[in-house]
Scaffold this active site. Sequence first.
Site, PDB file in Angstrom:
ATOM      1  N   ASP A   1       0.851  -1.357   0.164  1.00 56.69           N
ATOM      2  CA  ASP A   1      -0.029   0.072   0.073  1.00 56.69           C
ATOM      3  C   ASP A   1       0.947   1.293   0.073  1.00 56.69           C
ATOM      4  O   ASP A   1       1.806   1.314   0.978  1.00 56.69           O
ATOM      5  CB  ASP A   1      -0.876   0.178   1.409  1.00 56.69           C
ATOM      6  CG  ASP A   1      -1.962   1.352   1.275  1.00 56.69           C
ATOM      7  OD1 ASP A   1      -3.207   0.828   1.124  1.00 56.69           O
ATOM      8  OD2 ASP A   1      -1.357   2.344   1.421  1.00 56.69           O
TER       9      ASP A   1
ATOM     10  N   ASP B   1      -1.753   9.036 -10.826  1.00 57.85           N
ATOM     11  CA  ASP B   1      -1.759   7.862 -11.868  1.00 57.85           C
ATOM     12  C   ASP B   1      -0.392   7.700 -12.215  1.00 57.85           C
ATOM     13  O   ASP B   1      -0.078   6.488 -12.148  1.00 57.85           O
ATOM     14  CB  ASP B   1      -2.795   8.406 -13.026  1.00 57.85           C
ATOM     15  CG  ASP B   1      -3.871   8.319 -12.578  1.00 57.85           C
ATOM     16  OD1 ASP B   1      -4.497   7.920 -11.560  1.00 57.85           O
ATOM     17  OD2 ASP B   1      -4.845   8.864 -13.658  1.00 57.85           O
TER      18      ASP B   1
ATOM     19  N   ASN C   1      -1.775  12.826  -3.919  1.00 63.64           N
ATOM     20  CA  ASN C   1      -2.761  13.234  -4.823  1.00 63.64           C
ATOM     21  C   ASN C   1      -3.193  14.789  -4.728  1.00 63.64           C
ATOM     22  O   ASN C   1      -3.224  15.496  -5.810  1.00 63.64           O
ATOM     23  CB  ASN C   1      -4.222  12.468  -4.903  1.00 63.64           C
ATOM     24  CG  ASN C   1      -4.254  11.385  -5.729  1.00 63.64           C
ATOM     25  OD1 ASN C   1      -3.478  11.282  -6.809  1.00 63.64           O
ATOM     26  ND2 ASN C   1      -4.853  10.222  -5.395  1.00 63.64           N
TER      27      ASN C   1
ATOM     28  N   GLU D   1      -4.632   2.244  -4.375  1.00 65.35           N
ATOM     29  CA  GLU D   1      -3.245   2.389  -4.468  1.00 65.35           C
ATOM     30  C   GLU D   1      -2.784   1.132  -3.628  1.00 65.35           C
ATOM     31  O   GLU D   1      -1.528   1.159  -3.168  1.00 65.35           O
ATOM     32  CB  GLU D   1      -2.732   3.560  -3.702  1.00 65.35           C
ATOM     33  CG  GLU D   1      -3.495   4.279  -2.836  1.00 65.35           C
ATOM     34  CD  GLU D   1      -3.744   3.589  -1.443  1.00 65.35           C
ATOM     35  OE1 GLU D   1      -4.728   2.636  -1.594  1.00 65.35           O
ATOM     36  OE2 GLU D   1      -3.009   3.778  -0.572  1.00 65.35           O
TER      37      GLU D   1
HETATM   38  P1  GH3 Z   1      -1.899   5.419   4.051  1.00 62.52           P
HETATM   39  O1  GH3 Z   1      -0.611   5.869   4.001  1.00 62.52           O
HETATM   40  O2  GH3 Z   1      -2.496   5.177   5.432  1.00 62.52           O
HETATM   41  O3  GH3 Z   1      -2.211   4.224   3.142  1.00 62.52           O
HETATM   42  O4  GH3 Z   1      -2.712   6.691   3.374  1.00 62.52           O
HETATM   43  P2  GH3 Z   1      -3.316   7.005   2.039  1.00 62.52           P
HETATM   44  O5  GH3 Z   1      -3.437   8.523   1.821  1.00 62.52           O
HETATM   45  O6  GH3 Z   1      -2.541   6.170   1.187  1.00 62.52           O
HETATM   46  O7  GH3 Z   1      -4.650   6.262   2.119  1.00 62.52           O
HETATM   47  P3  GH3 Z   1      -6.136   6.531   1.478  1.00 62.52           P
HETATM   48  O8  GH3 Z   1      -6.934   5.333   1.869  1.00 62.52           O
HETATM   49  O9  GH3 Z   1      -6.546   7.893   2.705  1.00 62.52           O
HETATM   50  O10 GH3 Z   1      -6.065   7.382   0.158  1.00 62.52           O
HETATM   51  C1  GH3 Z   1      -6.014   6.439  -0.992  1.00 62.52           C
HETATM   52  C2  GH3 Z   1      -5.749   7.495  -2.066  1.00 62.52           C
HETATM   53  O11 GH3 Z   1      -5.676   6.677  -2.935  1.00 62.52           O
HETATM   54  C3  GH3 Z   1      -7.275   8.060  -2.125  1.00 62.52           C
HETATM   55  C4  GH3 Z   1      -7.438   8.165  -3.667  1.00 62.52           C
HETATM   56  O12 GH3 Z   1      -7.710   9.282  -4.113  1.00 62.52           O
HETATM   57  C5  GH3 Z   1      -6.207   7.619  -4.237  1.00 62.52           C
HETATM   58  N1  GH3 Z   1      -6.460   6.881  -5.424  1.00 62.52           N
HETATM   59  C6  GH3 Z   1      -7.000   5.719  -5.323  1.00 62.52           C
HETATM   60  N2  GH3 Z   1      -7.002   5.002  -6.821  1.00 62.52           N
HETATM   61  C7  GH3 Z   1      -6.542   6.095  -7.426  1.00 62.52           C
HETATM   62  C8  GH3 Z   1      -6.033   6.299  -8.814  1.00 62.52           C
HETATM   63  O13 GH3 Z   1      -6.388   5.322  -9.564  1.00 62.52           O
HETATM   64  N3  GH3 Z   1      -5.375   7.380  -9.295  1.00 62.52           N
HETATM   65  C9  GH3 Z   1      -5.083   8.172  -8.463  1.00 62.52           C
HETATM   66  N4  GH3 Z   1      -4.285   9.087  -8.975  1.00 62.52           N
HETATM   67  N5  GH3 Z   1      -5.265   8.155  -7.020  1.00 62.52           N
HETATM   68  C10 GH3 Z   1      -5.967   7.126  -6.700  1.00 62.52           C
HETATM   69 MG    MG Z   2      -2.027   4.201   1.108  1.00 63.29          MG
HETATM   70 MG    MG Z   3      -4.928   1.885   0.876  1.00 63.07          MG
END
Ligand code: GH3
Ligand code: MG
Ligand code: MG
Length: 419
Positions: free
Chosen positions: A271, A288, A279, A315
């Site tokens: 992760d 991305d 982002n 992610e």
């Molecule tokens: P942690 O260290 O606890 O994992 O924090 P985090 O911010 O990585 O976790 P969180 O679940 O809060 O956020 C995940 C983010 O990933 C939120 C979402 O916008 C982003 N995300 C998910 N799928 C995609 C994608 O396909 N492209 C992009 N650019 N961002 C994505």
């Molecule tokens: Mg994360």
């Molecule tokens: Mg996650």
Amino acid sequence: MIPASMSRGLPRLRFDSPEDEHQFDKGSQASRLRYFLISGWVSLLIFNGFLVVDWLVSPDVFALGVLVRLMIFTSFGIATMLMAWLYRPVVLALPSGFAEGMVVMTGVLAALSVAVVLSSPAMRDSHWAVHYHGGFVPVIMYGTVVQRLRFRHAAIFAGIVLLIHWACMATGPREADAPVVPMLLFVVSVAMYTLIINFRLEYEERQQFLRHQRGKVLLAQLDHSRIELEKASRCDPLTGVANRRAFDHAMQDAWANAVAQGTPLSLLLVDVDHFKAYNDHYGHPAGDACLVQVADAVQRCLRRPGDLVARYGGEEFIAVLNRAPLAQALAAAERVREAIEALDLPHEAPITYGRVTASIGVATLLPAECQTSAERLIALADEALYQAKNRGRNRVWPAPAPTAPSSDPPLSNESAAPC
Ligand code: GH3
Ligand code: MG
Ligand code: MG
């Protein structure tokens, strides 16, 4: 490419594409040669059957018929057919016009045999002379509808036989009031009708070839689309690694294999740390691009046969490591963590390590000894990931980690987690 049509406007006996023409020619060459030979033997029998007519005309004509039909023409015909059969590979290697030419030649010789009998002095006083010209009819039919020469050869052949027939009519002995015109018309009309049939048969054969070719091309396209669709349905469009669906299948298979073989099965749950902040700071497109690089790094580290990397969620990436004990899985996970860190992608949010990092939960089970399912292994990896996050991120953590120290995960742990 789908083969184009054979003709524009009036039907032509030619394909638009030279490649189609070549395949049509070569594809039918062997069966045509076989057919030429079989119907050649039958035609030889029929040709000699006309000795009955020679016998009815006069004993002299019969004697000449035996010499020309039976001894000369038949010997030549048999020799030609035997040679063509014995040297089939050579004949087939030559352009198809060679076999067609052989058929034309045997037919022309048959016509000449009839002409020789017709021009014999023995015909002079016979009222059979003009009727004997009917003998050209089976000869014409031999080339046009029996052997079914290709149309242009059939037309040339019919033209030559008609010329021989006319020459005999003009110069050969016959009674003064013989019905010349009806016989000329009869032979010519047979030539015309059988040429029309010949044209039609070749036209339909070519149409059928085109339908067959189109069918083949469409089948190949369908097969290609099916494979592409199959790939697309198992692939994550952004990162190119396997998607969740492909992972679910692979996981079930891996679990069943591990049960059957009594081998350990390991999972890595990767992760990206603080990705939401990434982002927010760099924008979604940059996020991305970052995910693509992370997926690539994970994939690069896990290339062993039996390893599968998939995108598990936004992610999060998951990797199945077949036959991998915990120590091996932990080492692989550490390689992945280092590879992501080595990407050196800046991540300037205050809580981060200054660059993009990832936390990795690792779980290993011996499925053969567990009365549980693949979901349990996933849940264990998730718990381990939670621990890795809790303990400061950018680290690998095994599941569960009952004996693990709070900072350094037990990388040398050889055992699988309890069920
Ligand atoms: P942690 O260290 O606890 O994992 O924090 P985090 O911010 O990585 O976790 P969180 O679940 O809060 O956020 C995940 C983010 O990933 C939120 C979402 O916008 C982003 N995300 C998910 N799928 C995609 C994608 O396909 N492209 C992009 N650019 N961002 C994505
Ligand atoms: Mg994360
Ligand atoms: Mg996650």
